[in-house]
Design a protein around this motif. Structure first.
Motif, PDB file in Angstrom:
ATOM      1  N   LEU A  34       0.807  -1.216   0.000  1.00  0.00           N
ATOM      2  CA  LEU A  34       0.000   0.000   0.000  1.00  0.00           C
ATOM      3  C   LEU A  34       0.845   1.274   0.000  1.00  0.00           C
ATOM      4  O   LEU A  34       0.311   2.372  -0.094  1.00  0.00           O
ATOM      5  N   ALA A  43      -6.630   0.314  -3.867  1.00  0.00           N
ATOM      6  CA  ALA A  43      -7.248  -0.304  -2.698  1.00  0.00           C
ATOM      7  C   ALA A  43      -8.405   0.542  -2.208  1.00  0.00           C
ATOM      8  O   ALA A  43      -9.488   0.033  -1.883  1.00  0.00           O
ATOM      9  N   MET A  74      -0.999  -7.194  -6.756  1.00  0.00           N
ATOM     10  CA  MET A  74      -1.993  -7.331  -5.695  1.00  0.00           C
ATOM     11  C   MET A  74      -2.742  -8.661  -5.807  1.00  0.00           C
ATOM     12  O   MET A  74      -3.178  -9.226  -4.807  1.00  0.00           O
ATOM     13  N   LEU A  93     -11.742  -6.451  -3.840  1.00  0.00           N
ATOM     14  CA  LEU A  93     -10.903  -6.810  -2.694  1.00  0.00           C
ATOM     15  C   LEU A  93     -11.328  -8.168  -2.170  1.00  0.00           C
ATOM     16  O   LEU A  93     -12.521  -8.478  -2.146  1.00  0.00           O
ATOM     17  N   LEU A  98      -7.433  -5.800   4.467  1.00  0.00           N
ATOM     18  CA  LEU A  98      -7.163  -4.654   3.621  1.00  0.00           C
ATOM     19  C   LEU A  98      -8.301  -3.642   3.678  1.00  0.00           C
ATOM     20  O   LEU A  98      -8.077  -2.441   3.802  1.00  0.00           O
TER      21      LEU A  98
END
Lengths: 115, 115
Positions: A34, A43, A74, A93, A98
């Motif tokens: 990140l 994200a 990712m 996601l 996260l």
DNA sequence: GCATATATATATCATATGCCATATATGACA
DNA sequence: TGTCATATATGGCATATGATATATATATGC
């Protein structure tokens, strides 16, 4: 070991230092992913739900190839999952750590943060 | 611009993409500093208050020179401040974003995280 | 001067990043 | 089917950035 000011802290930590370090490395790895504006924005965007790569491009303003490479990373790290629908690939996601982390970031940094 | 699925999101964001990116870069920079097990542990330790370098060495198990270099970096980034007291140097957090972030990390990762 | 505590320097190595080109997958249409 | 446009993925390469190990330097107190 002359400095024991915080011996209690050390002792109430996960049993030993190796264990503590191991845990820290895991979290650090996530933070590392990140710790890049594009991936952070990805994200952040995805906390609002599935988005296609094109959507993400509009959102982040990132170059297509960069976006793709970041998403690939990712994906390999198990943070997102891709789903193809005709010409588009939609990402979402899949790691709720996260989601929670990004939420916390928004909380912490407010409008000046990521949202 | 064919893909506008989330145009509203884009539009309700900080005015323009440049602004958004700029903010993301700031947060990303902070995350980058924390994306290393030692520095993460340092930050975590310091949320409990001031600690000397020696304390931090006990806490993290890190090598002295590494610790010093990491602390130096965090100093330059305005995250911590040092105070010398005789032979020891005590560090403390001076960025409350950092405190809140670490707290959030602990929250998010619980015992498996940093604490 | 000596021991302890902390800081910095240097060399080497790995990894990340950006830029650019190209490859693959899908759908449209002649 | 063949070709074309769109959407996404991947590769090469130069460079920057970071990590690690190791050595050395500075500061303090005795």
């Amino acid at each position: 070991m002359p400095y024991m000011t915080s011996i209690e802290n050390v002792m109430t930590r996960p049993t030993d230092i190796n264990e503590l370090n191991h845990r820290a490395e895991e979290v650090a790895a996530l933070l590392k992913t990140l710790s890049h504006a594009n991936r952070l924005l990805i994200a952040c965007a995805l906390t609002e739900g599935e988005m296609s790569v094109g959507d993400l491009a509009s959102y982040t303003g990132a170059e297509q190839s960069h976006l793709s490479r970041d998403l690939s990373r990712m994906r390999h790290e198990g943070l997102v999952k891709a789903r193809r629908q005709s010409k588009n690939v939609f990402y979402r996601l899949i790691d709720n750590r996260l989601e929670r982390l990004v939420a916390a970031l928004c909380d912490t940094f407010g409008a000046a943060g990521v949202k």
